[in-house]
Motif scaffolding. Structure first.
Motif, short mmCIF file in Angstrom:
data_model
loop_
_atom_site.label_atom_id
_atom_site.label_comp_id
_atom_site.label_asym_id
_atom_site.label_seq_id
_atom_site.Cartn_x
_atom_site.Cartn_y
_atom_site.Cartn_z
N THR A 81 0.83 -1.21 0.00
CA THR A 81 0.00 0.00 0.00
C THR A 81 0.86 1.26 0.00
O THR A 81 0.41 2.34 0.36
N ARG A 112 -6.38 -13.21 -2.11
CA ARG A 112 -7.25 -12.34 -1.33
C ARG A 112 -6.51 -11.59 -0.22
O ARG A 112 -6.84 -10.45 0.09
N THR A 115 -5.31 -8.64 -2.15
CA THR A 115 -6.35 -7.87 -2.86
C THR A 115 -7.14 -6.98 -1.92
O THR A 115 -7.28 -5.77 -2.15
N MET A 116 -7.69 -7.57 -0.87
CA MET A 116 -8.64 -6.83 -0.03
C MET A 116 -8.01 -5.65 0.71
O MET A 116 -8.59 -4.56 0.73
N PRO A 117 -6.82 -5.79 1.32
CA PRO A 117 -6.22 -4.61 1.97
C PRO A 117 -5.93 -3.48 0.98
O PRO A 117 -6.12 -2.31 1.31
N VAL A 119 -7.48 -2.87 -2.01
CA VAL A 119 -8.73 -2.29 -2.49
C VAL A 119 -9.37 -1.42 -1.41
O VAL A 119 -9.89 -0.33 -1.70
N ALA A 120 -9.28 -1.88 -0.16
CA ALA A 120 -9.82 -1.08 0.94
C ALA A 120 -9.00 0.18 1.15
O ALA A 120 -9.55 1.27 1.40
N HIS A 121 -7.69 0.07 1.03
CA HIS A 121 -6.80 1.22 1.19
C HIS A 121 -7.14 2.32 0.18
O HIS A 121 -7.06 3.51 0.49
N GLY A 123 -10.13 2.74 -1.16
CA GLY A 123 -11.53 3.11 -1.06
C GLY A 123 -12.39 2.54 -2.17
O GLY A 123 -13.52 3.00 -2.39
N ASP A 125 -13.41 -0.69 -2.30
CA ASP A 125 -14.23 -1.80 -1.81
C ASP A 125 -15.68 -1.38 -1.61
O ASP A 125 -16.60 -2.20 -1.77
N VAL A 126 -15.92 -0.12 -1.29
CA VAL A 126 -17.29 0.34 -1.04
C VAL A 126 -18.02 0.70 -2.34
O VAL A 126 -19.23 0.93 -2.33
#
Length: 214
Positions: A81, A112, A115-117, A119-121, A123, A125-126
């Motif tokens: 990130t 995953r 990926t998820m950290p 995508v969340a970092h 913004g 994911d929402v």
């Protein structure tokens, strides 16, 4: 078209600087000089396998491959990130997709846990209708399984979906899923790649070209 699905690395997000930085940190550990970003970039879509090949000349059949792969992924976890960014024009393209009432999602071969950290970092994911990683299905791309899983999560017909990627396996997976496909020429293509021969429905030079296609 009801939805647009994107590959992650080399299509939606420019992650090559962080992928390359982790590789160079690993090379430094082993007494090697840093490689230029331009040398690493074409391999960024090929995961740890491609990066270890360009960084150390390693293949999966080599005895030390798995140990080096584990070391690389641990380093990447620490820096992933650091500076991932949407490709130039992608923010506007996503906004235009949403304004048109279409949905969008992400389907990547990235595990995953990475990926998820990320995508969340960023913004994302929402906003994404689905975020599917390579280990969310029994087989990653070029199998269509992860793409079909995204359609299931979003409750849409694959035949109403456009998939965009920068690797031949992306096009193969999209076609196998019954989707329209586009090649992102701004992604991590090597000089030996021939995207015009992959059989996609089209190629785009920049994210904004997607809107003209839609």
């Amino acid at each position: 078209m009801q939805a647009v699905l994107f590959d992650l690395d080399g299509t939606l997000v420019d992650t090559a600087p962080d992928l390359g930085y982790a590789l160079n940190l690993q090379r430094e550990r082993h007494g090697l000089d840093f490689l230029p970003d331009a040398t690493i970039r074409p391999y960024a879509s090929h995961g740890s396998r491609g990066l270890l090949e360009i960084g150390f000349g390693l293949l999966p059949t080599d005895a030390h491959f798995e140990a080096m792969r584990t070391e690389y992924l641990d380093l990447y976890t620490q820096v992933m990130t650091r500076q991932p960014v949407l490709f130039d024009g992608m923010a506007e393209a996503l906004q235009a997709i949403e304004q048109r009432g279409l949905r969008w999602g992400i389907v990547t071969n990235k595990p995953r846990r990475f990926t998820m950290p990320m995508v969340a970092h960023m913004g994302l994911d929402v906003r994404a209708g689905a975020v599917i990683s390579g280990d969310d299905a029994p087989q990653p791309k070029p199998s269509p399984q992860t793409l079909l899983l995204a359609c299931e999560r979003m409750n849409i017909d694959p035949q109403t979906v456009l998939y965009i990627g920068d690797a031949e396996r992306d096009i193969q997976a999209g076609q196998a899923a019954g989707m329209k496909t586009l090649v992102a020429l701004f992604g991590y293509l090597a000089s030996t790649d021939n995207p015009q021969a992959w059989g996609a429905d089209g190629c785009i030079q920049q994210p904004q070209d997607l809107l003209a296609y839609l």
